[in-house]
Design an enzyme around this catalytic site. Structure first.
Site, PDB file in Angstrom:
ATOM      1  CG  ASP A  72       1.217   7.129   5.690  1.00 39.94           C
ATOM      2  OD1 ASP A  72       1.371   7.866   4.690  1.00 39.94           O
ATOM      3  OD2 ASP A  72       2.142   6.868   6.474  1.00 39.94           O
ATOM      4  CG  HIS A 148       6.592   6.866   9.207  1.00 45.20           C
ATOM      5  ND1 HIS A 148       5.889   7.955   8.767  1.00 45.20           N
ATOM      6  CD2 HIS A 148       5.862   5.774   8.837  1.00 45.20           C
ATOM      7  CE1 HIS A 148       4.786   7.551   8.147  1.00 45.20           C
ATOM      8  NE2 HIS A 148       4.745   6.229   8.192  1.00 45.20           N
ATOM      9  CD  GLU A 151      16.503  -0.585  12.203  1.00 41.82           C
ATOM     10  OE1 GLU A 151      15.724  -0.218  13.114  1.00 41.82           O
ATOM     11  OE2 GLU A 151      16.498  -1.742  11.737  1.00 41.82           O
ATOM     12  CG  HIS A 257       3.482  -1.039   3.816  1.00 36.18           C
ATOM     13  ND1 HIS A 257       4.790  -1.129   4.270  1.00 36.18           N
ATOM     14  CD2 HIS A 257       2.945   0.005   4.481  1.00 36.18           C
ATOM     15  CE1 HIS A 257       5.019  -0.181   5.164  1.00 36.18           C
ATOM     16  NE2 HIS A 257       3.898   0.509   5.322  1.00 36.18           N
ATOM     17  CG  ASN A 258      -0.824   1.540   4.058  1.00 36.37           C
ATOM     18  OD1 ASN A 258      -0.906   0.369   4.376  1.00 36.37           O
ATOM     19  ND2 ASN A 258      -0.571   2.488   4.937  1.00 36.37           N
ATOM     20  N   GLY A 290      11.387  -5.394  10.943  1.00 33.85           N
ATOM     21  CA  GLY A 290      10.987  -5.821  12.271  1.00 33.85           C
ATOM     22  C   GLY A 290      10.605  -4.603  13.096  1.00 33.85           C
ATOM     23  CG  HIS A 313       3.018  -3.770   6.719  1.00 34.87           C
ATOM     24  ND1 HIS A 313       2.422  -4.499   7.724  1.00 34.87           N
ATOM     25  CD2 HIS A 313       2.949  -2.466   7.123  1.00 34.87           C
ATOM     26  CE1 HIS A 313       2.008  -3.684   8.679  1.00 34.87           C
ATOM     27  NE2 HIS A 313       2.312  -2.448   8.351  1.00 34.87           N
ATOM     28  N   GLY A 316       4.010  -6.134  12.892  1.00 36.06           N
ATOM     29  CA  GLY A 316       2.623  -5.972  13.311  1.00 36.06           C
ATOM     30  C   GLY A 316       2.517  -5.726  14.813  1.00 36.06           C
ATOM     31  CE  LYS A 386      10.146   4.460  15.740  1.00 33.98           C
ATOM     32  NZ  LYS A 386       9.482   3.434  14.910  1.00 33.98           N
TER      33      LYS A 386
END
Length: 387
Positions: A72, A148, A151, A257-258, A290, A313, A316, A386
């Site tokens: 991604d 993904h 929010e 972040h990738n 979070g 990022h 986790g 979501k």
């Protein structure tokens, strides 16, 4: 920093306090690569990935590794702050409904292609991008699945925020798979000393293939931002359609972040691969989400050279998706969110892969990286959509 492991070709510097054995083995593979530079850095959200652990930061000299970026490409976060300080539940529900109507979720995409003016410049691109360009037009402004989300949050600055996590959709996966396959074939042809079972096939940076990959990768990074930006515009339209008051939104904060990029560290120009990690240069604004139902953070980088100016990022994962569905208690996870009054997306056992219990404690993650970032705003979730 919590620990340094020095038994490999280069050290592994760890900010993570609860690393599973499989992720540690992947990190040791990175540390034994002949072209790995200085040390490997593991952020506090590190967990097992494909080839390279997610949450890892790897600098290399002379090569780029598609699997050290991941499938991604350009996945990341964006956030905006509003000028409103409160949202009643009824308005919040209407906003969430409007978001679902405007933004395709999961595997869904737009029936009609979106306007090309929203796409990054597509001239002189590698064939793999051109071949998937039309599909990318239909996926522009769509959320995707997995972790993904969109929010609505309440900040410690007493303002309502909007945060989106999404990536480059199928385009990034196609580019990643295509160049990883090329790298594997070339490495086999060259009798590379990097074991094939490490899944870390590389492309020499001066090669035609590496230059094409970096070009295609950057396009995916730009496309992922365009995707998030379009979704954020549609979220803002939804807010304005539901609330009669005048609403203002700050300029968008965008964080990938990738990706991999040329950077200067420890006196050398190197390719820094961040796979589930964000840049945290001194004074740089970042976003650390979070898990579903827990706090997220707007942060400022401290520019720690030992992490290659990076930080986590997110929270986790602490368990895999199937494991979460097997082991987590559905009612307990629902109660965790209901008790906080959060409008959420946990409905059945299949949704447990994205429950808070499947993720590490974000408070511990933030504690472990106090030398990497400082917190500017804490964000409490109010409602989440979501993929």
């Amino acid at each position: 920093m919590n620990e340094i492991i020095s038994k490999n070709r280069i050290p592994i510097k760890m900010w993570v306090s609860d690393l599973e054995e499989s992720a540690l083995q992947q990190a040791e593979n990175l540390a034994n690569l002949p072209f790995a530079f200085k040390h490997v850095a593991l952020m506090p959200d590190t967990h097992c990935g494909y080839g390279m652990p997610i949450g890892g930061v790897l600098a290399t000299r002379g090569v780029v590794i598609p699997n050290a970026v991941g499938v991604d490409i350009g996945c990341g976060m964006c956030a905006v702050k509003t000028n409103i300080e409160d949202l009643d539940t009824e308005s919040l529900k209407k906003i969430m409904s409007g978001i679902r109507n405007r933004i395709p979720l999961g595997f869904s995409k737009h029936e009609h292609a979106q306007d090309e003016k929203y796409m990054p410049d597509a001239e002189n691109l590698p064939d793999v991008v051109k071949n998937h360009y039309k599909n990318a037009l239909h996926q522009l402004g769509t959320l995707g699945g997995g972790n993904h989300f969109i929010e609505i949050q309440y900040g410690s600055d007493n303002c309502i925020w909007v945060m989106i996590h999404s990536g480059s959709r199928n385009l990034g996966k196609q580019v990643a798979d295509y160049y990883n396959k090329i790298a594997k074939n070339l490495n086999q042809k060259w009798h590379s000393q990097v074991p094939t079972n490490w899944d870390l096939a590389f492309l020499p940076i001066e090669s035609k293939e590496a230059k094409e990959y970096l070009q295609a990768m950057q396009y995916c990074v730009d496309y992922a931002f365009a995707n998030r930006k379009m979704m954020m515009e549609r979220v803002q339209e939804t807010f304005k359609s539901v609330l009669s008051e005048s609403i203002e939104f700050t300029e968008i904060i965008n964080i990938a972040h990738n990706y991999a990029d040329w950077e200067h560290h420890f006196g050398k120009d190197v390719i820094v691969h961040r796979k589930g990690a964000i840049s945290a240069r001194e004074g740089e604004i970042g976003i650390i989400p979070g898990s579903q139902g827990t706090k997220s953070y707007i942060v400022e980088g401290l520019g720690n050279p030992q992490s290659f100016h990076s930080c986590s990022h997110g929270a986790g994962r602490r368990m895999g998706r199937k494991q979460a569905q097997r082991e987590l208690d559905l009612q307990e996870e629902i109660n965790r969110l209901d008790q906080k009054g959060i409008l959420h997306a946990i409905r059945g056992h299949k949704d447990l892969d994205e429950a808070a219990g499947a993720y590490k404690d974000i408070d511990q993650v933030m504690e472990n990286q106090k030398d990497l970032v400082k917190i500017l705003v804490e964000l409490e979730p109010l409602a989440v959509v979501k993929g």
